[in-house]
Enzyme design. Structure first.
Site, PDB file in Angstrom:
ATOM      1  N   ASP A   1      78.824 -10.360  -0.125  1.00 15.68           N
ATOM      2  CA  ASP A   1      79.297  -9.029  -0.502  1.00 15.68           C
ATOM      3  C   ASP A   1      80.805  -8.891  -0.301  1.00 15.68           C
ATOM      4  OD1 ASP A   1      77.060  -7.883  -1.489  1.00 15.68           O
ATOM      5  OD2 ASP A   1      76.628  -6.592   0.220  1.00 15.68           O
TER       6      ASP A   1
ATOM      7  N   ASP B   1      73.117 -13.674  10.763  1.00 15.04           N
ATOM      8  CA  ASP B   1      74.401 -13.074  10.413  1.00 15.04           C
ATOM      9  C   ASP B   1      75.446 -14.173  10.275  1.00 15.04           C
ATOM     10  OD1 ASP B   1      73.401 -10.561  10.285  1.00 15.04           O
ATOM     11  OD2 ASP B   1      74.196  -9.876  12.210  1.00 15.04           O
TER      12      ASP B   1
ATOM     13  N   ASP C   1      78.066 -15.096  11.755  1.00 10.73           N
ATOM     14  CA  ASP C   1      78.641 -15.805  12.890  1.00 10.73           C
ATOM     15  C   ASP C   1      77.584 -16.532  13.722  1.00 10.73           C
ATOM     16  OD1 ASP C   1      77.895 -13.043  13.513  1.00 10.73           O
ATOM     17  OD2 ASP C   1      78.489 -13.532  15.565  1.00 10.73           O
TER      18      ASP C   1
ATOM     19  N   ASP D   1      67.740  -2.871  10.525  1.00  6.02           N
ATOM     20  CA  ASP D   1      66.837  -3.753  11.263  1.00  6.02           C
ATOM     21  C   ASP D   1      65.854  -2.957  12.120  1.00  6.02           C
ATOM     22  OD1 ASP D   1      68.852  -2.800  12.862  1.00  6.02           O
ATOM     23  OD2 ASP D   1      69.567  -4.749  13.531  1.00  6.02           O
TER      24      ASP D   1
END
Length: 491
Positions: free
Chosen positions: A52, A153, A155, A247
């Protein structure tokens, strides 16, 4: 899984690994590389990169025009211009050549050339932020072939055996919908602020998640480093973007369907803590505003649900939401930063000693999750009181659904920046910029606490001035921007 090896790759379930990204220029190579390094049959896994990114400097590779190309208009250039005009896609000026490639797409193609089944997905409209990206990713045709979906995610860097240590729980236990693993922090020693974050999050994983799983009570999905059964995810209604905690929203809906979650704390996934205070501030706003706003929207859904027991409804509404997500932030700030200091100025207001020390004694238990940082517990309490200001503000914004209720700012991660800035450390004293460094609210509360401390020294007898001066110092340190890691802006 070991027995499945004898039967061939077809005995392994099909797994989808989703990596939602947005402008994470420093960490995307680490996460994609870790996901592609997972030990699983290559024909039974699909890596899906959901990009994105909006920053052109990140999204597109730099390209240097040669002087000869600038002077001569070749046939290829002319044909490209004509095609662009015919498709009504002219942008006014051409800063990139026709062969430009997205940096993350190039990374995906590099791994695809090595035989990895990796897909690079982008969307024209960035609706719904992370929830929208995950939802659109689940609509791809190849997802129908998959049984489970893993989310990391940008990282997060899982070990190669991550799937072998998590998927079997879902394969052999059909009633389990989610397997959540623990976060391990690679930069916890970077600054005092990251040490404080480590203490809070270790308590969350070691106590809250572990206990919620052990007694089969509800515990929230952490949004990453977890494995979902796709059929259970769809049964719960899929991803929704009505709040900034998609989430937790999904976990609530799955819990109301009677689905079970499992926390596997011995499986750790490396990740990065926010290094700058601005990044941490934005993260905490989302983590406090989102649950409060979600509580506003799901409270009646919980009450009307018929698939869970009244005891679980009471636990969700009172303990999980009201106490842990709303009251705790408000009590910490109002009591320790407003009411308790006011007792030094207004003698009619009296707080018993047991009331003043009750919560600090309880918070000592949080430090037990990180024994190596137990000696920092005083700094942790002072820092948590400072952050309670932002969490209280975020909680009220979420409850009232005003202002920045739907604000989503991607938590900035530094990745390899710290190792590339003249050695292994980032300079601690960049050029001072008042607008970027000063925190007005923290300074205001700090002056209030300092005034109450001085008043207690001059006229009071409570002895609270010791705490007030320490707490005001903590507010001043944060207010003047001397917290976290500072990365000087380059021209």
């Amino acid at each position: 899984m070991k027995e499945a090896l004898r039967m061939g790759n077809s005995a392994f379930p099909m797994v989808l690994v989703q990596i939602p990204m947005c402008n994470e220029k420093e960490v995307y190579q680490l996460s994609i590389g870790a996901a592609c390094g997972l030990s699983w049959p290559t024909d039974r896994i699909i890596i899906q990169v959901l990009d994105d990114s909006t920053d052109p400097a990140i999204k597109y590779a730099k390209y240097k025009w040669r002087s000869a190309i600038l002077r001569k208009a070749t046939f290829l250039q002319k044909s490209f211009i004509n095609k662009r005009r015919m498709s009504n896609q002219s942008t006014g000026s051409c800063h990139y050549p026709p062969s430009r490639k997205a940096l993350k797409e190039q990374e995906c193609r590099r791994w695809a050339s090595r035989g990895i089944n990796i897909k690079y997905e982008i969307r024209e409209k960035r609706n719904g932020y992370k929830a929208g990206a995950l939802r659109d990713g689940m609509k791809c045709s190849y997802v129908k072939l998959c049984d489970y979906v893993v989310i990391f995610d940008a990282d997060f860097q899982p070990d190669s055996d991550f799937l072998h240590r998590t998927i079997p729980f879902l394969v052999h236990n059909p009633e389990i919908a989610l397997v959540q693993t623990r976060w391990k922090f690679v930069n916890s020693d970077e600054s005092l602020m990251t040490r404080m974050q480590e203490m809070s999050l270790n308590y969350h994983f070691i106590v809250e998640q572990e206990v919620g799983s052990y007694i089969y009570a509800f515990f929230g999905f952490n949004g990453t480093a977890g494995v979902w059964r796709i059929s259970a995810l769809n049964e719960a209604g899929g991803w929704k973007d009505r709040t900034t905690v998609e989430d937790l929203d999904l976990a609530i809906r799955a819990g109301l369907k009677g689905l079970k979650f499992l926390y596997v704390g011995e499986v750790e996934v490396k990740s990065e803590l926010p290094s700058t205070f601005k990044a941490y501030q934005h993260q905490q706003h989302r983590w406090s505003c989102g649950p409060a706003n979600l509580f506003r929207k799901v409270a009646m859904e919980i009450v009307r649900c018929k698939k869970v027991s009244p005891w679980r409804k009471f636990y969700l509404i009172y303990s999980f939401f009201f106490v842990q997500k709303i009251v705790i932030h408000i009590v910490m700030f109002i009591f320790y930063c407003v009411v308790l200091p006011a007792t030094t100025v207004i003698p009619e207001v009296q707080v018993p000693i047991w009331g003043a020390v009750c919560i600090p004694v309880i918070t000592l238990l949080n430090a037990l999750g990180t024994p190596r940082s137990f000696h920092l517990v005083i700094f942790w309490i002072l820092f948590e009181n400072v952050m309670s200001l932002h969490r209280t503000k975020g909680t009220f914004i979420g409850l009232l659904e005003v202002g920045r209720v739907n604000e989503w700012i991607v938590t900035e991660k530094l990745g390899r920046v710290l190792q590339t800035k003249s050695g292994s450390k980032v300079p601690k004293k960049p050029r001072f910029r008042m607008g970027n460094r000063l925190q007005v609210l923290e300074l205001f509360v700090g002056f209030y606490l300092f005034f109450c401390g001085c008043y207690d020294v001059a006229f009071g007898k409570s002895g609270l001035f010791i705490y007030l001066f320490l707490q005001s110092t903590a507010f001043f340190v944060v207010g003047f921007g001397h917290v976290g890691t500072f990365v000087p802006t380059s021209s």
